[in-house]
Design a protein around this motif. Sequence first.
Motif, short mmCIF file in Angstrom:
data_model
loop_
_atom_site.label_atom_id
_atom_site.label_comp_id
_atom_site.label_asym_id
_atom_site.label_seq_id
_atom_site.Cartn_x
_atom_site.Cartn_y
_atom_site.Cartn_z
N TYR A 188 6.61 -14.18 53.20
CA TYR A 188 6.80 -13.50 54.48
C TYR A 188 5.82 -12.35 54.63
CZ TYR A 188 9.32 -9.98 51.72
OH TYR A 188 9.64 -9.02 50.78
N GLY A 199 10.03 -9.43 60.96
CA GLY A 199 9.77 -10.21 59.75
C GLY A 199 9.32 -11.61 60.11
N ILE A 233 15.21 -13.86 53.38
CA ILE A 233 15.70 -12.91 54.38
C ILE A 233 16.22 -11.61 53.77
CG2 ILE A 233 17.46 -12.56 56.16
CD1 ILE A 233 16.93 -15.42 57.10
N ILE A 244 13.98 -11.43 62.60
CA ILE A 244 13.40 -12.48 61.76
C ILE A 244 12.86 -13.59 62.65
CG2 ILE A 244 13.78 -14.12 59.88
CD1 ILE A 244 14.21 -11.20 59.06
#
Length: 565
Positions: A188, A199, A233, A244
Motif C-alpha cells: 500500500y 490509503g 488495512i 481505503i
Amino acid sequence: MTISLPAPAPLSRAALAVALALGLAGCAATAGRAPVTINLVAMNDFHGNLEASRYIPTAPDGAKGQPIRAGGAEAVAAALQAWRKQDQDLIFVAAGDLVGASPAMSSLWADEPTIEALNMLGLHASAAGNHEFDAGRKELLRQQRGGCDSPRPAKACQMAPNFGGAKFTWLAANVVDSATGKPFIPAYRIEQSRGVKVGLVGAVLQDTQSVVMASGIAGLTFGDEADAINRAIPAMRAEGAEVIVVLVHEGGTTTDNPMTPGCTNLKGPIVDIVKKLDPAVRLVVTGHTHQGYLCKVGDRTVTQASSYGHLLTRIAMTVQQGAPGNVADIKVENVLMKAGDYPADEKMVAFVAKVKESSRAALTRPIARLPAAPVLRKQNEAGEAPLGNLIADAILAATRNLGVQIGFMNEGGIRKDLEAGEGNVAAFGQTQAVLPFGNTLVAMDLTGAQIRQLLEQQWRSASSNGSMLQVSNGFSYTWDARRPVGSRVTGMRLDGKPLADTTTYRIVANNFLAEGGDNFPEFAKGTNRLETGMLDLDAFTDYLRASEGQGASLAPAAPRIIKAQ
C-alpha cells in the motif's frame, strides 16, 4: 529518582467557565467539520500505448458508434492538466498492466518511455498487473527503481543512457517473496488530499502464475486478493489512513453502457473479491478485462476504464474528516480521451514526438542477414508460404522451453513480404512491417482430435479456398479439396509419427488466434493456457538473428501442407 512538584493552584470560577467553553467549542468544531470531496482519476491496462489507437465509442442509448482514434499519452496528459487546475490535490491511480504487450514505440525501449510518460502524468500508484511480470521479477524491480541491469540488455537504457525508474509505486499486497515471507513489492501507499489521508492498496490477480512464464516469477507466490487487501488495512489505519481505496488487477464484464454509472450486472471474478473485502472499502478500481464499467456490488462502487487510455474514470469521494472510513458519497464517470477535447500539454507533446523520432531511427537497425530476400508470404496451391513457415518456426523456437511442440500462424497476421536492404540485411523496420500488430504468444494444450478440428476450420464452405494456417517444422498434414467441408484433413504427422486423437499436444499461437480470431474457435477451447507476454515480433527477430549464417536452413526440408492431387 522521583521528583515531587508543587500542586497547581485551584482555578477560579471564571477560569473554569472559560476552559469549559473552549472545550465544548473544540468538540463542536470537530463534530461539525464540513465534509470534504476527494478527487481521484483512474486508468488501467495502458499497455504502453503512447499514441492514440482505435476505439469504438458507446452512445448513451447503448448503440456502438463509428471507430475513432482515442487514448494515448497526449490526450491523457491534456485531460489531467485541465482537471488539476480544478483540484491540485487530485490523486491519479491505476489498476495495472501499464506496460507489457506494448506497441513498438514503447517495447523497443523496454517500456521505459511509457514509465517516463506516466511519471510526467503524475501517477501516484498502480496495482501491479500480470504484464508487469512479463520480463520477470528482476525487470519489474528495475522498472520501479531505475538502472540498466536488465534481462533485456538490447532494449534497456538504449533510448537514453540513464533510466531513473518509476516515480509512482507499483502495489501488490498478495505477491509474497517465499524467501522472506514478505510482500515482494509494497502492499500500500498513503497519499494526502485536502487534509485527508487516503490509503491506496493494490493486488494482482491470483492466477498470475498461469499467465506469465514460470521462470520469471520463481520464488513468488500469488495469494487471494481480498485476504491480502484485508490484512493490509490495519497497518494503513495505524499510519492514519482515513479512507481505503482498492486498486486490483482483476475485473469482470457487463453489457451495461461503460459511460453510465450504477450498473448492477457485473459478472466475473472481481465480484467475489469485492464481496469479501473489509466493510471499510467503498471504492474498488479494477483492470485486466479491458472493459469500461461503473458498477455497484452491494454498497461498493467498482470501476474500470477500458484500456490503452481510451477512457479515464473520474471519481469524487465525499468523506467526513476525522471519522475514519466515513465515506458519505461516491460519484463516478468514464470520460473519453480524444485529441482536442482539452488544451494540449506541450511537454507531453514534445516528449511523444521525441520518442517517435528515436523509434524511427531504431527502425533502421539491422537485424540479420538473410540467405535470400525477399521472403514471400504468397502461398502455393496447398496453402503453404515461405514466410509463414519462417514465422511458425520462430514462435515454436521461442516457446520450446515451455514444452511447445507445434506453432501456428494465421495468414492474415502476415502483412508484408520480408524484405531486406543491401547485402540481404533485414532491418527492424522491415521485420516490424511483417508483424505490425504487437500480438503476444499464447501456449496451450490441444488434443489430436482438436488439432484436426482446427485444421478443418480453415475451409468455410465448399467453394472456399481456405484461410490457411501456417505450421512449424516437424508438423505436417495432408488435405483433399474433393472431400466435403469438415472432413478434408486426411492425415497429420508430428516428427514423422501420426497424431493420435486422444493424445494431448502443446501448441503456440498469437493471442488473436488464441481467442478464436480469424474464425478459428477451436483455439479458444485450448486448456492449460499460458499468456507468455512475449511479442511475436520479438520471437521473429530473435529467430532471424539465431539463424543468421545457416544459409538454406531457413527453407523447409519438405512440404508441411500437402494437397492431394
